[in-house]
Scaffold this motif. Sequence first.
Motif, PDB file in Angstrom:
ATOM      1  N   PHE A   3       0.823  -1.204   0.000  1.00 53.63           N
ATOM      2  CA  PHE A   3       0.000   0.000   0.000  1.00 53.63           C
ATOM      3  C   PHE A   3       0.861   1.259   0.000  1.00 53.63           C
ATOM      4  O   PHE A   3       2.021   1.242   0.450  1.00 53.63           O
ATOM      5  N   SER A   4       0.280   2.318  -0.514  1.00 52.54           N
ATOM      6  CA  SER A   4       0.932   3.629  -0.476  1.00 52.54           C
ATOM      7  C   SER A   4      -0.149   4.697  -0.489  1.00 52.54           C
ATOM      8  O   SER A   4      -1.262   4.475  -0.974  1.00 52.54           O
ATOM      9  N   ASP A   5       0.189   5.843   0.061  1.00 48.06           N
ATOM     10  CA  ASP A   5      -0.712   6.991   0.076  1.00 48.06           C
ATOM     11  C   ASP A   5       0.109   8.215  -0.300  1.00 48.06           C
ATOM     12  O   ASP A   5       0.958   8.669   0.489  1.00 48.06           O
ATOM     13  N   ALA A   6      -0.116   8.710  -1.496  1.00 48.92           N
ATOM     14  CA  ALA A   6       0.713   9.790  -2.025  1.00 48.92           C
ATOM     15  C   ALA A   6       0.610  11.054  -1.183  1.00 48.92           C
ATOM     16  O   ALA A   6       1.603  11.762  -0.974  1.00 48.92           O
ATOM     17  N   ALA A   7      -0.576  11.339  -0.674  1.00 53.38           N
ATOM     18  CA  ALA A   7      -0.776  12.590   0.059  1.00 53.38           C
ATOM     19  C   ALA A   7       0.045  12.632   1.348  1.00 53.38           C
ATOM     20  O   ALA A   7       0.626  13.663   1.697  1.00 53.38           O
ATOM     21  N   SER A   8       0.115  11.503   2.056  1.00 56.41           N
ATOM     22  CA  SER A   8       0.822  11.484   3.340  1.00 56.41           C
ATOM     23  C   SER A   8       2.231  10.916   3.255  1.00 56.41           C
ATOM     24  O   SER A   8       3.027  11.069   4.180  1.00 56.41           O
ATOM     25  N   GLY A   9       2.521  10.228   2.151  1.00 55.49           N
ATOM     26  CA  GLY A   9       3.821   9.590   2.008  1.00 55.49           C
ATOM     27  C   GLY A   9       3.906   8.215   2.641  1.00 55.49           C
ATOM     28  O   GLY A   9       4.990   7.640   2.774  1.00 55.49           O
ATOM     29  N   LEU A  10       2.765   7.629   3.012  1.00 55.82           N
ATOM     30  CA  LEU A  10       2.726   6.320   3.647  1.00 55.82           C
ATOM     31  C   LEU A  10       3.079   5.217   2.649  1.00 55.82           C
ATOM     32  O   LEU A  10       2.593   5.210   1.518  1.00 55.82           O
ATOM     33  N   ARG A  11       3.907   4.271   3.099  1.00 55.80           N
ATOM     34  CA  ARG A  11       4.225   3.083   2.303  1.00 55.80           C
ATOM     35  C   ARG A  11       4.346   1.884   3.233  1.00 55.80           C
ATOM     36  O   ARG A  11       4.821   2.020   4.364  1.00 55.80           O
ATOM     37  N   GLY A  12       3.910   0.708   2.766  1.00 62.45           N
ATOM     38  CA  GLY A  12       4.056  -0.471   3.601  1.00 62.45           C
ATOM     39  C   GLY A  12       3.410  -1.703   3.014  1.00 62.45           C
ATOM     40  O   GLY A  12       3.070  -1.744   1.826  1.00 62.45           O
ATOM     41  N   VAL A  13       3.263  -2.721   3.870  1.00 61.52           N
ATOM     42  CA  VAL A  13       2.763  -4.029   3.450  1.00 61.52           C
ATOM     43  C   VAL A  13       1.822  -4.573   4.519  1.00 61.52           C
ATOM     44  O   VAL A  13       2.106  -4.448   5.715  1.00 61.52           O
ATOM     45  N   VAL A  14       0.708  -5.162   4.087  1.00 65.43           N
ATOM     46  CA  VAL A  14      -0.138  -5.976   4.970  1.00 65.43           C
ATOM     47  C   VAL A  14      -0.108  -7.404   4.451  1.00 65.43           C
ATOM     48  O   VAL A  14      -0.481  -7.652   3.301  1.00 65.43           O
ATOM     49  N   ALA A  15       0.340  -8.331   5.283  1.00 70.08           N
ATOM     50  CA  ALA A  15       0.373  -9.741   4.900  1.00 70.08           C
ATOM     51  C   ALA A  15      -0.660 -10.507   5.721  1.00 70.08           C
ATOM     52  O   ALA A  15      -0.649 -10.438   6.956  1.00 70.08           O
TER      53      ALA A  15
END
Length: 358
Positions: A16-28
């Motif tokens: 996942f990523s969120d351009a507005a906040s800069g969030l990046r990561g993974v949900v497994a």
Amino acid sequence: MFSSSGYDAHESVTFFSDAASGLRGVVAIHSTRLGPAFGGCRAWFYDNDEAALQDALRLSRGMSYKNAVAGLPLGGGKAVIIRKPGETVTPAQFEAFGRIVEQLGGRYITAEDVGVSMSDMIHVARSTAHVGGLPQAGQAAGGDPSPKTAYGVYCGILAAIQARLSTRSFSGLKIAVQGLGSVGRNLCERLHAAGAELVVADINAAACEAAQQRFGARVVPVGEILFQAVDVVAPCALGGILNAQTIPRIRAPIIAGGANNQLATAEDGQRLHDRHVLYAPDYVINAGGIICAAAEYLRTGSEDQVWARVARIEQTLAGVFLESVSTDTPPHLVADALALQRLSPAPRASSPAKGLAA
């Protein structure tokens, strides 16, 4: 991903990523065989994206096994938020993460883990109801799960010293605690009150100084904590610390701590067994936090009932150790057999881990 060493028939992996906040990561999500996948969200610095993926894969599998052995009606999942050096995860990013969890439609439930606090979960809860580890209300279960994790580790160490040292007294025992975060600090408090002599290490010098002043702990360098001449080593930091390089240098007869994924590989559990080092499988001994968060989310018990459930970790580990001795099987394999029995789609006629209590 499918060729990754951490992949174990996972049901789904979401990047996942969120351009507005800069969030990046993974949900497994490893398994929903027993119920929705429940596991914390970790915010950490990773050398590369592959390392973040591996962490999510291994941790989510561990949650499936942890929840199964603890007898919870929950599957296993984990989220990792990729932090950049020098940056903290913002409230906006946690709210964005909540939206990711919401999009998964209840298949994954999150809570706090390393690098994430209860206050962070409040921001996540603004975007989704699929979250645990929120502030406690009255006598209901809830709140920071780390004291429950620490108590479960304490109970697990009791089982370990009974099995290996034939004692239930901490008086005069030397215990090395690696990591003085929420779990390690709470564990030190309990062990000190019970009469144990503490040796500690942490990358945070202030945490070490506080442990020295409060508990009379002896502080050693982080790189030496595993190799102290003590009765118990309690890893309460990050995983992968028990490996082909470190195991030959371990001098303690017992390893029992709160960190996840302490074994770098499954072979390392056999290495410990061959050296007659009693290892408490991490996902069994550190289940106190998820027991608390599950009771909060599922609304299945009071605070007092949660403490009682966590205390049963001692009984579970005692069964694992007994089976290990009677079959000359490493404890991590005994625990794996119990988890797989409960995760199996069809009941088995017999189990190599028979007689164990959750």
